[in-house]
Design a protein around this motif. Sequence first.
Motif, PDB file in Angstrom:
ATOM      1  N   GLY A 319       0.649  -1.402   0.125  1.00 50.33           N
ATOM      2  CA  GLY A 319       0.006   0.298  -0.138  1.00 50.33           C
ATOM      3  C   GLY A 319       1.295   1.140   0.288  1.00 50.33           C
ATOM      4  O   GLY A 319       1.710   1.014   0.747  1.00 50.33           O
ATOM      5  N   ALA A 320       0.355   2.419  -0.512  1.00 51.15           N
ATOM      6  CA  ALA A 320       1.342   3.417  -0.883  1.00 51.15           C
ATOM      7  C   ALA A 320       0.418   4.264  -1.335  1.00 51.15           C
ATOM      8  O   ALA A 320      -0.711   4.162  -1.917  1.00 51.15           O
ATOM      9  CB  ALA A 320       2.555   3.248  -1.469  1.00 51.15           C
ATOM     10  N   TYR A 321       0.573   5.688  -1.806  1.00 51.45           N
ATOM     11  CA  TYR A 321       0.797   6.616  -2.845  1.00 51.45           C
ATOM     12  C   TYR A 321       1.381   7.676  -2.916  1.00 51.45           C
ATOM     13  O   TYR A 321       2.689   7.690  -2.564  1.00 51.45           O
ATOM     14  CB  TYR A 321      -0.059   7.332  -2.266  1.00 51.45           C
ATOM     15  CG  TYR A 321       0.278   8.935  -0.999  1.00 51.45           C
ATOM     16  CD1 TYR A 321       0.499   9.498  -1.055  1.00 51.45           C
ATOM     17  CD2 TYR A 321      -0.124   7.713   0.608  1.00 51.45           C
ATOM     18  CE1 TYR A 321       1.181  10.677   0.218  1.00 51.45           C
ATOM     19  CE2 TYR A 321      -0.012   8.842   1.949  1.00 51.45           C
ATOM     20  CZ  TYR A 321       0.996  10.198   1.574  1.00 51.45           C
ATOM     21  OH  TYR A 321       1.221  10.790   2.584  1.00 51.45           O
ATOM     22  N   VAL A 322       1.145   8.092  -4.003  1.00 53.60           N
ATOM     23  CA  VAL A 322       2.317   9.598  -4.291  1.00 53.60           C
ATOM     24  C   VAL A 322       1.092  10.771  -4.580  1.00 53.60           C
ATOM     25  O   VAL A 322      -0.243  10.860  -4.904  1.00 53.60           O
ATOM     26  CB  VAL A 322       3.044   9.177  -5.669  1.00 53.60           C
ATOM     27  CG1 VAL A 322       2.102   9.503  -7.046  1.00 53.60           C
ATOM     28  CG2 VAL A 322       3.760  10.736  -6.074  1.00 53.60           C
ATOM     29  N   GLU A 323       2.391  11.596  -3.219  1.00 50.58           N
ATOM     30  CA  GLU A 323       0.423  12.924  -4.053  1.00 50.58           C
ATOM     31  C   GLU A 323       1.907  14.477  -4.344  1.00 50.58           C
ATOM     32  O   GLU A 323       2.694  14.582  -4.695  1.00 50.58           O
ATOM     33  CB  GLU A 323       0.959  13.785  -2.717  1.00 50.58           C
ATOM     34  CG  GLU A 323      -0.123  14.608  -2.843  1.00 50.58           C
ATOM     35  CD  GLU A 323       0.586  16.443  -1.975  1.00 50.58           C
ATOM     36  OE1 GLU A 323      -0.713  16.922  -1.260  1.00 50.58           O
ATOM     37  OE2 GLU A 323       1.649  16.432  -1.518  1.00 50.58           O
ATOM     38  N   CYS A 324       1.047  14.660  -5.483  1.00 53.29           N
ATOM     39  CA  CYS A 324       1.488  15.820  -6.732  1.00 53.29           C
ATOM     40  C   CYS A 324       1.175  17.322  -6.372  1.00 53.29           C
ATOM     41  O   CYS A 324       0.078  17.245  -6.655  1.00 53.29           O
ATOM     42  CB  CYS A 324       0.601  15.426  -8.237  1.00 53.29           C
ATOM     43  SG  CYS A 324       0.965  13.708  -8.468  1.00 53.29           S
ATOM     44  N   LEU A 325       2.182  17.625  -5.881  1.00 55.33           N
ATOM     45  CA  LEU A 325       1.977  19.491  -5.775  1.00 55.33           C
ATOM     46  C   LEU A 325       2.691  20.352  -6.823  1.00 55.33           C
ATOM     47  O   LEU A 325       3.408  19.857  -7.256  1.00 55.33           O
ATOM     48  CB  LEU A 325       2.967  19.747  -4.463  1.00 55.33           C
ATOM     49  CG  LEU A 325       2.370  20.733  -4.197  1.00 55.33           C
ATOM     50  CD1 LEU A 325       0.660  21.003  -3.466  1.00 55.33           C
ATOM     51  CD2 LEU A 325       3.551  21.282  -2.699  1.00 55.33           C
TER      52      LEU A 325
END
Length: 496
Positions: A319-325
Amino acid sequence: MYQASLQSIKMRGIDPKDPKPFAVLHPTTINENVVHAEYAVRGKLYNAAVERAQSGKKVIYTNVGNPHAIGQKPITFFRQVLALITYPEMMNNPAVLASFPPDVVERARLYISKIPGGTGAYQDSRGNEFIRHEIADFLTRRDGYPGSVNEIFMTDGASQAIGLCLLLTIRGRFDGILTPIPQYPLYSATIEIRNGTSCGYYLDEANNWGLSIAELSRTVAESRAKGVQPRAIVIINPGNPTGQCLTAENMQEIVRYCKQERLVIFADEVYQTNVYLPSQKFTSFRKVILDMGKEAEDVELLSFHTVSKGAVGECGRRGAYVECLNIHPSVKDELYKVMSTNLSSNVDGQIVMGLMVNPPRVGDPSYPLYKEETEGILGSLARRAKMISTAFNKLEGVTSNPVEGALYCYPQIRIPPKAVAAAAEKGYAADVLYCLELLEETGICTVPGSGFGQADGTYHLRTTILPPEEDFEGIIKAFSDFHKKFLRKYEGRAFL
């Protein structure tokens, strides 16, 4: 015909004893970038350890940050919720239902209502929307700035997210990615496979693995002189394998430099809860950029987090995520498109991510046990971090910086010249020889520093701090006894 075939084999540089010399998929004909990529964490040492285990000998796997495999216990609340979601019919049995705390049942029912088709069904390719809202709320609480569900993409582990973002960034060999030395070899391997160029910048071991702008400038200038244009920088905070934590002030300098040089920041923040020194505090690059306001409003950030580390340690859930700022909207659309080719990340991993970012809170029935378990795990890791660095610093010719965070210790080992020569005769780096003999003598599987990159003339190894605390003194003694024997074997105390 046979002679012609033999001649063809020789022309292609293939061993005549090759079992399948004319295979379409042959080591000489597959994508050369795959062949050139190296990943030391599962490389020569790991293969030797597997062979040792298969022969019935004991192996202590300290080569990879895999907490549950080494004995770290799962968080009870997480497993209870997963159990009910996986088999919802249990909630129809009053006797079974009574064995679970009421907040576990409530959370399981909530997820079931928010996951279309249940855990066996594909979800949105970006991740389940409800869970992405939980992540956005977590980012809001952590950084003090609102998170957005539209900037969050969930993946099967942070490695997949990093690989997808590198795929978007790299267009060819002329594109460079600034990577730390030493660095987690996922980056160098993935950059190679994607046909990009790794541009290494050295962390300053004498300054507690510090990151200096002068060193970044040197790397960028040298890369451009070779015709390589750096497009992004990888920053691992807390560090892997080095364990250092960046200060907010240093991070601001990095952000300004990235704005100046037009570099996208890849912020690997998977160890953000693994911070052990009271004087240290994790600060996200997201918070630093947003704190800087207009000065940094156009600095592009891709930040990664996972359920595999921290007190959770659920590596197998992926389980993971990338956040795009500050990422262009159309680029996020392209990321969504690429992710859609995988249809959906696994749903259990998404649920565990939701539980990690939205755990029991004060007043919830499960909170006391959750607090006890997480504080117990992190407190024990902090003690082990201090024990291992202290022990290494007591060994002759070994130095270790304090382990401020993450799950690893990365000591420098000054290896005797005769050992360096013996390793060279076998075609090894000297630290590979050291680690192989350590494995043979003690069963402890580590990773040589040459697999992470290191300054010329220096040798290191990486070991995790994950073995159970009750076993730690024995492991430290095994390290110490082996090191003394290694020095005796290679004659004396003269070091390079």
